[in-house]
Each structure stands twice: as C-alpha cells, then as structure tokens.
Design a protein around this motif. Sequence first.
Motif, PDB file in Angstrom:
ATOM      1  N   UNK B  31     -11.142  38.578  19.902  1.00 24.26           N
ATOM      2  CA  UNK B  31     -11.929  39.721  19.432  1.00 24.26           C
ATOM      3  C   UNK B  31     -12.015  40.783  20.527  1.00 24.26           C
ATOM      4  N   UNK B  32     -12.223  40.332  21.761  1.00 23.85           N
ATOM      5  CA  UNK B  32     -12.391  41.262  22.877  1.00 23.85           C
ATOM      6  C   UNK B  32     -11.115  42.069  23.102  1.00 23.85           C
ATOM      7  N   UNK B  33      -9.972  41.421  22.988  1.00 27.00           N
ATOM      8  CA  UNK B  33      -8.703  42.122  23.182  1.00 27.00           C
ATOM      9  C   UNK B  33      -8.528  43.230  22.147  1.00 27.00           C
ATOM     10  N   UNK B 127     -13.880  41.631  14.054  1.00 30.59           N
ATOM     11  CA  UNK B 127     -14.603  42.745  14.653  1.00 30.59           C
ATOM     12  C   UNK B 127     -13.923  44.020  14.184  1.00 30.59           C
ATOM     13  N   UNK B 128     -14.717  45.067  13.862  1.00 26.01           N
ATOM     14  CA  UNK B 128     -14.059  46.304  13.429  1.00 26.01           C
ATOM     15  C   UNK B 128     -13.922  47.273  14.607  1.00 26.01           C
ATOM     16  N   UNK B 129     -13.332  48.440  14.347  1.00 32.95           N
ATOM     17  CA  UNK B 129     -13.059  49.391  15.432  1.00 32.95           C
ATOM     18  C   UNK B 129     -14.320  49.872  16.138  1.00 32.95           C
ATOM     19  N   UNK B 135     -19.108  38.465  10.264  1.00 29.16           N
ATOM     20  CA  UNK B 135     -19.123  37.009  10.221  1.00 29.16           C
ATOM     21  C   UNK B 135     -19.189  36.520   8.793  1.00 29.16           C
ATOM     22  N   UNK B 136     -18.338  35.559   8.443  1.00 36.99           N
ATOM     23  CA  UNK B 136     -18.397  34.983   7.106  1.00 36.99           C
ATOM     24  C   UNK B 136     -19.254  33.733   7.144  1.00 36.99           C
ATOM     25  N   UNK B 148     -21.317  39.064   6.736  1.00 43.97           N
ATOM     26  CA  UNK B 148     -22.569  39.612   7.237  1.00 43.97           C
ATOM     27  C   UNK B 148     -22.345  40.394   8.516  1.00 43.97           C
ATOM     28  N   UNK B 149     -23.054  41.514   8.651  1.00 47.76           N
ATOM     29  CA  UNK B 149     -22.951  42.278   9.888  1.00 47.76           C
ATOM     30  C   UNK B 149     -24.333  42.725  10.349  1.00 47.76           C
TER      31      UNK B 149
END
Lengths: 265, 329
Positions: B31-33, B127-129, B135-136, B148-149
């Motif tokens: 996700x971090x990348x 993760x979006x931009x 999270x599902x 959910x966000x």
Amino acid sequence: MKGINIVVCVKIVPKPEEVKLNLETNTLDRANASSIINPPDKNAIETAIQLKQIYGGQITVISMGPPFFDGFMKLIISMGVDKAILLSDRAFAGADTYPTTKTLSQAIKKLGNVDLVICGEESADGGTGNVPPGIAEWLNYSQATYCHEIDYDASEQRFIVKRSISDGFEIISIPKPAVVSVELNINTPRFPDFSLKKELDNNKHKIPIWSATDLDLEPNEIGLSGSFTTVDSLIQAKGLERKQIQIIGNIDDIVDQLVDLIINK
Amino acid sequence: MNSKEIWVFIEISDTGVEPVSWELLGKARELANKVNFLVTSIIISNKESKIAEEAIARGSDKVLYIIHNECSHYSFELFTKIITDLNEKFKPEILLMPATHNSRDLAGRLAIRLHTGLTADVVQLDINNQGILLGAVPGFGGSILAIIKCEQSIPQMATVRPGIFQSILPDQNRKGTIEYIFPQIKENLKETILIKKITLNKEDISKSPRLVIAGRGISSNLNEIRLLAELINGGVGVTRPISDMGLFGREHQIGSTGISVKSKLAIIFGASGATHFSSGIKNVETVISINLDHKALINEVSDYFIIADASEILPRIIDKLKLKMELIK
Ligand SMILES: Cc1cc2nc3c(=O)[nH]c(=O)nc-3n(C[C@H](O)[C@H](O)[C@H](O)COP(=O)(O)OP(=O)(O)OC[C@H]3O[C@@H](n4cnc5c(N)ncnc54)[C@H](O)[C@@H]3O)c2cc1C
Ligand SMILES: Nc1ncnc2c1ncn2[C@@H]1O[C@H](COP(=O)(O)O)[C@@H](O)[C@H]1O
C-alpha cells in the motif's frame, strides 16, 4: 448497595442466514430476516444471573435499537433480569462503533453506580467485538474481552476472569468497575419464564425508552453523523462456485462414490 | 522530508511474533509503495530483541521500539497509553493491527481515545490516490462484504484477519532505522494483574491439503473423524460448538471466529452450514458434505452432498478406504 450492580448490553440482530444482498440496488434486504437476541449476549445474560445468584445485586439490560425490540426486552426480563431499557431514537440509526459506544456508555452513566458491564464477544451481524472496549474507554472502566469464566472478589473489589488469547489462556484480575465480554456458548442460557412473559405482555408492562435527549447526547455525537467510518459499497462475498450435486443411491453406492471422490482429490 | 506513514502494530506473544503481524507488514509495504508513504513498525516489549531487525527485513522503513519493564505481556492500560503518546508525537495516517483477541481488545479502546474510525476485521485492503484506506469487512457471518473507509480523521485504523495477506520473506539487505523509546509512565496506571498464563501448543490445519470436518451432528463419533483424517493424511476441522464443548482446540475451528481454510478437499459431517461457519470454507477446492437434513444450508455450499446419517456413512467410508488402500499397496 449490596451485591454487584450489573449492566448487560444486548443487541438484537437479524438472523445472518436470512439477510440477502439485493444485487440490483446494492442494499441489504433485512425485511425478510427474523430477529434474534445476539447469541453470545444470551451467554452474557446467563453470566449476570449466575453472578447475582452468588453475590446478590441487580441486573439491568440495555439495548440500542428500534422501538419494536421491546418484545425482546420483555423476553429478557422473563429470563430473570430485573430491568430492561431500550435506547431508541431515530437519530441513533447508522451508528458505527464510536457513537454506539458513546450512547451505551451514556446510558450506563445515567444508571449510576455500576460495578460490572457484561457484553457478548461480538455481534453476529458484522460486529467485531470493539463495542466492549469502547464502552470501557468512555467510562474509564477496566476491561477484559473474550472471557469464559468470571468471578468476583468482594474483599478486593476485583473481578477475576479467564480469557482466551492467541496462544492459550490467561487469568487476570481487574478492578471494578469493569467491562467484560463473554464468549459464545460459555454457559447454557436459561429459558425464559413464559408465564411471566405473558403477564408482562398482558399487563401492558412498559419498557422504558431512553432517547438522545434523555441521554444528554447532541445530534453530532450519535448515529450516522457521529460516525467516523462510512460504507463505500457492499459486495457479495465471493467463494468458489459450488456444483451442488447430490449423491444418491443405496448406502453402498453412496460409500463407493464417496471413496472414489476422496481418492481422486 | 516529512513523509506520511503507515504504522503496523507488531503483536508479540509468549510464542514470539504473531505471524499475522508480518502479513500486515507485507500488505502495508504494498500500500505504501502505491502512494509513496513510509512503513513504520510499532513494537512494544520489555526488552530489546532481534524483532526490530526482522521488521526492517520484512518491509519496514522505520521501527519505533518501545521498551518498558511492565510490557512483557499485553495490558490494555499500558498499550493504549503508549500508542496514544506515540500517535500524538508522530501523527501517522494509518494504523494497522492484527485482528487477534489482544489486538482487538486494544484497537477497540484506542480508536475511542484517538477519536477516530476503526475498520475492523478486514479481509481485503486497498488505498486510493488520496491515501484513503478501503477495507472490506465481512458482515452476517461472512456472506456479505462492506467496503469501509474513514475520511475525516487520522489515524485511519484497521484490524486485519490472520491468514489473508502474504508476508514478505526477510531481506537482510533492506535498510531502515530503529528508534528506541523508553516511555515514562506514571505508576499505578496499570491495574490489571496477570495471575496465570496457560500457553498451548497448537496444531496448524490451515495448510492441510485435505480436511475432515465435524459438526454437532457427529459429535459422538469424533474418534472416527480422527481416524478418517489420518487415513487420508489430512487435518481435522470442527464447527464452533465442537470447540466450545472443548472436544477440539480452538485452532481446529473453522469460520468467522475461527480460521479460513483453502484445502483441496473438505469432507464435512453433520454441520448445518451456518454462514459464520461457511465463510471459512469459501476457498476450499472441493466440498463434500453429509447431513440428515435435505434442507440444510450446507448442501448449497457443497460440490457433492449426501442426505444420510453421517454416523452410518463414516465407519463405512473408513472400512472401504482401508480396503482400497490395501489393494493399492
Ligand atoms: C458471533 C458468532 C460467531 C460464530 N462463529 C462461528 C465460527 O467461527 N465457526 C462455526 O462453526 N460457527 C460459528 N458460529 C456459530 C454458527 O452460527 C452455528 O451455530 C454453528 O456453526 C453450528 O454448528 P453445527 O453445524 O456443528 O451445529 P448445528 O447447527 O447444531 O447443526 C448440526 C447439523 O447436523 C445435522 N445432523 C444431526 N445429526 C446428524 C447425523 N446423524 N447425520 C448427519 N447429519 C446430522 C443436522 O441436520 C444439522 O444440520 C458463530 C456464531 C456467532 C453468533
Ligand atoms: N446496539 C447495541 N445495543 C446493546 N449492546 C450492544 C449493541 N451493539 C453491540 N453491543 C454489545 O457489544 C457486544 C459486541 O458487539 P460488537 O462490538 O458490535 O461486535 C455485543 O455482544 C453486545 O453485548
């Protein structure tokens, strides 16, 4: 007061097997699902009753949900608790853990002098067991989750609990007031006394309903507007497609086919 | 440079690091990348250890290693306080924690203290931009997933189920920094007293290619269940009532509060197929079930189902299998 002043948090949930996702509207179809007492919450009620039998005290059940849950509250009183209160307000709807725990803890504060709050390990409709520690934080109580034995040390004013953790069990002692959650099936919940239930129904026994105003809660602290999380979308959980082939025949045929299947997989 | 951070809470128990922590770290790296964040591991212990180096080798850019003499064992008071203080100082964007009993105990309390949203028991993460975590979360025993966000507060918290994500194999050449922190915590904060701990040796059935699964309908024939599992070189799985009765350890329990399995074959005797159970066998390649009830839900989630008395079928399968195996020999 003598004994333990106990609050049990009970959630009424739809039967998970009966809730379907409407794939066209992407909404949940709960209308056809029957409601039940969240299974581990029955174990929480039973735990409370057993503690009261030993140490004396009082048991109050609180539940946040729509007004039609009052039938369940009467059923719970018939199981042997002293009082049941419904926390109900349109504005409570859509709450995630944050406002849910705020609302429940406000009710516990209002009751006053509580020694022990008992919850179920998690709610069957998608809860995750975060409500019990959340309540404990709002109230600044101690906590123990996933318990299967709970005892009270009156001289030390502490609860001794056995809880399950990833690599086994632990026995810990926590001071009162405390919030504990109990695991599903830790005891056999007693049956309600149906004659008492009938009496409550006939008597027009009124279950107290506490609204946001009764609990001194502002609109931005409750329900959807008090929540930090939002549901982006719903999807059907995918699994592998199943063939659903019934194997029939006399028992010898069935066993033969089964054994072939097993050997070939 | 002041980069945004994803924090991963590394859970340590008596048997070492909970493997799900490394799985989380693997996902956090991915996700971090994607959004150019840093990955920081949070380790709380009573002493220094090689876990810090391992956390770097497994994907962290940074390790915050908290040492306090009372942290040899989890307690909600100390762990909530320590992470709250760290959060105040470093303000991470995201905090990922294992969905184990202790980390859930902690996460539920922490989310309230940090006034933030918690997406619990996640089975998929993206993760979006904008750096918003998606999270599902399974609902209704696992039949439905809600995405959910948490857009209005940080850290965006999530607890993640074990066995979902892949950990990264340790790479000793990875570079990262380790910062040791010795927090000053007022005495008497911790009132929980650990009286006793019982550590159990656990069998891992999650990687077994073949499983024999027992439900309440076969609870009086568990020896035969064991025997069949042995015969086919497989593991034994059970429904929750069987583990609740203490007939098998919790590590054998399949379902939403147990484990999810991905075996090639599962033969299920006398289980009703409640969604809390069935969500755990979604990824089994071939499911065979035996139940008395032609309306049982288990039939719908099986490739092959048999309407029969399992206690009658089970010994016959064993006999027949033995016979066949003799012949093959
Ligand atoms: C919060 C929560 C979490 C849960 N988590 C889990 C979980 O992780 N895993 C899990 O398994 N459950 C879980 N449950 C419980 C779940 O809802 C079901 O109650 C449970 O799976 C039922 O187990 P069972 O099928 O063995 O028993 P039962 O529901 O009692 O079913 C027994 C079945 O055996 C059949 N049967 C009886 N006799 C015979 C025979 N002689 N031959 C063949 N068939 C026979 C019956 O027809 C019936 O279908 C959870 C519940 C809750 C509320
Ligand atoms: N709306 C509610 N009303 C009363 N108790 C609740 C409610 N939601 C959760 N609880 C309690 O918190 C426990 C854990 O729920 P959850 O954190 O939602 O999984 C349940 O077993 C209940 O005891």
